[in-house]
Design a protein around this motif. Structure first.
Motif, PDB file in Angstrom:
ATOM      1  N   THR A 218       0.833  -1.201   0.000  1.00 15.37           N
ATOM      2  CA  THR A 218       0.000   0.000   0.000  1.00 15.37           C
ATOM      3  C   THR A 218       0.865   1.249   0.000  1.00 15.37           C
ATOM      4  OG1 THR A 218      -1.765  -1.168   1.152  1.00 15.37           O
ATOM      5  CG2 THR A 218      -1.801   1.237   1.286  1.00 15.37           C
ATOM      6  N   TRP A 219       1.905   1.255   0.811  1.00 13.02           N
ATOM      7  CA  TRP A 219       2.812   2.398   0.899  1.00 13.02           C
ATOM      8  C   TRP A 219       3.518   2.621  -0.436  1.00 13.02           C
ATOM      9  CZ3 TRP A 219       7.988   3.320   0.259  1.00 13.02           C
ATOM     10  CH2 TRP A 219       8.471   4.536   0.735  1.00 13.02           C
TER      11      TRP A 219
ATOM     12  N   LEU B  97       4.138  13.996 -12.169  1.00 14.00           N
ATOM     13  CA  LEU B  97       4.575  14.047 -13.565  1.00 14.00           C
ATOM     14  C   LEU B  97       3.459  14.501 -14.482  1.00 14.00           C
ATOM     15  CD1 LEU B  97       6.661  10.749 -13.785  1.00 14.00           C
ATOM     16  CD2 LEU B  97       7.528  13.074 -13.616  1.00 14.00           C
ATOM     17  N   VAL B  98       2.218  14.149 -14.153  1.00 12.33           N
ATOM     18  CA  VAL B  98       1.075  14.492 -14.990  1.00 12.33           C
ATOM     19  C   VAL B  98       0.723  15.968 -14.832  1.00 12.33           C
ATOM     20  CG1 VAL B  98      -1.389  14.075 -15.380  1.00 12.33           C
ATOM     21  CG2 VAL B  98       0.169  12.158 -15.024  1.00 12.33           C
TER      22      VAL B  98
ATOM     23  N   LEU C 132       1.890   6.459  -7.076  1.00 12.13           N
ATOM     24  CA  LEU C 132       0.800   7.317  -7.549  1.00 12.13           C
ATOM     25  C   LEU C 132       1.115   8.787  -7.331  1.00 12.13           C
ATOM     26  CD1 LEU C 132      -2.286   5.199  -6.433  1.00 12.13           C
ATOM     27  CD2 LEU C 132      -1.410   5.536  -8.761  1.00 12.13           C
ATOM     28  N   GLU C 133       1.733   9.117  -6.209  1.00 11.04           N
ATOM     29  CA  GLU C 133       2.136  10.498  -5.964  1.00 11.04           C
ATOM     30  C   GLU C 133       3.122  10.959  -7.033  1.00 11.04           C
ATOM     31  OE1 GLU C 133       3.780  10.929  -2.059  1.00 11.04           O
ATOM     32  OE2 GLU C 133       1.912  10.347  -1.072  1.00 11.04           O
ATOM     33  N   THR C 134       4.082  10.103  -7.345  1.00 12.96           N
ATOM     34  CA  THR C 134       5.088  10.442  -8.343  1.00 12.96           C
ATOM     35  C   THR C 134       4.464  10.617  -9.716  1.00 12.96           C
ATOM     36  OG1 THR C 134       6.771   9.245  -7.103  1.00 12.96           O
ATOM     37  CG2 THR C 134       7.239   9.671  -9.425  1.00 12.96           C
TER      38      THR C 134
END
Length: 69
Positions: free
Chosen positions: A54-55, A67-68, A61-63
């Motif tokens: 999960t971590w 980028l998006v 997802l944060e990374t």
């Protein structure tokens, strides 16, 4: 100092894959382990614990979000 008698009185017991290793690896009660005892032990030993997965997923997802944006 440990004596030969001390060693003879000690006992070693492998943890059972279900429930002991499953609990130690933080898998939920309802997580189903498949295979025989050896296969379950190997599978748990090679697993990434759910809290760690999960971590890692959250950091990925944060990374990707960074980028998006």
């Amino acid at each position: 100092q440990i004596t030969d008698d001390d060693l003879m009185m000690s006992h070693f017991r492998m943890l059972e894959p279900d429930p002991e290793l499953r609990w130690a690896m933080a898998f939920e009660e309802d997580y189903i382990l498949l295979g025989n005892k050896t296969q379950m032990t190997a599978g748990l030993g090679n697993a990434v614990t759910p809290p760690v997965a999960t971590w890692i997923t959250a950091r990925c997802l944060e990374t990707l979000g960074a980028l998006v944006n």
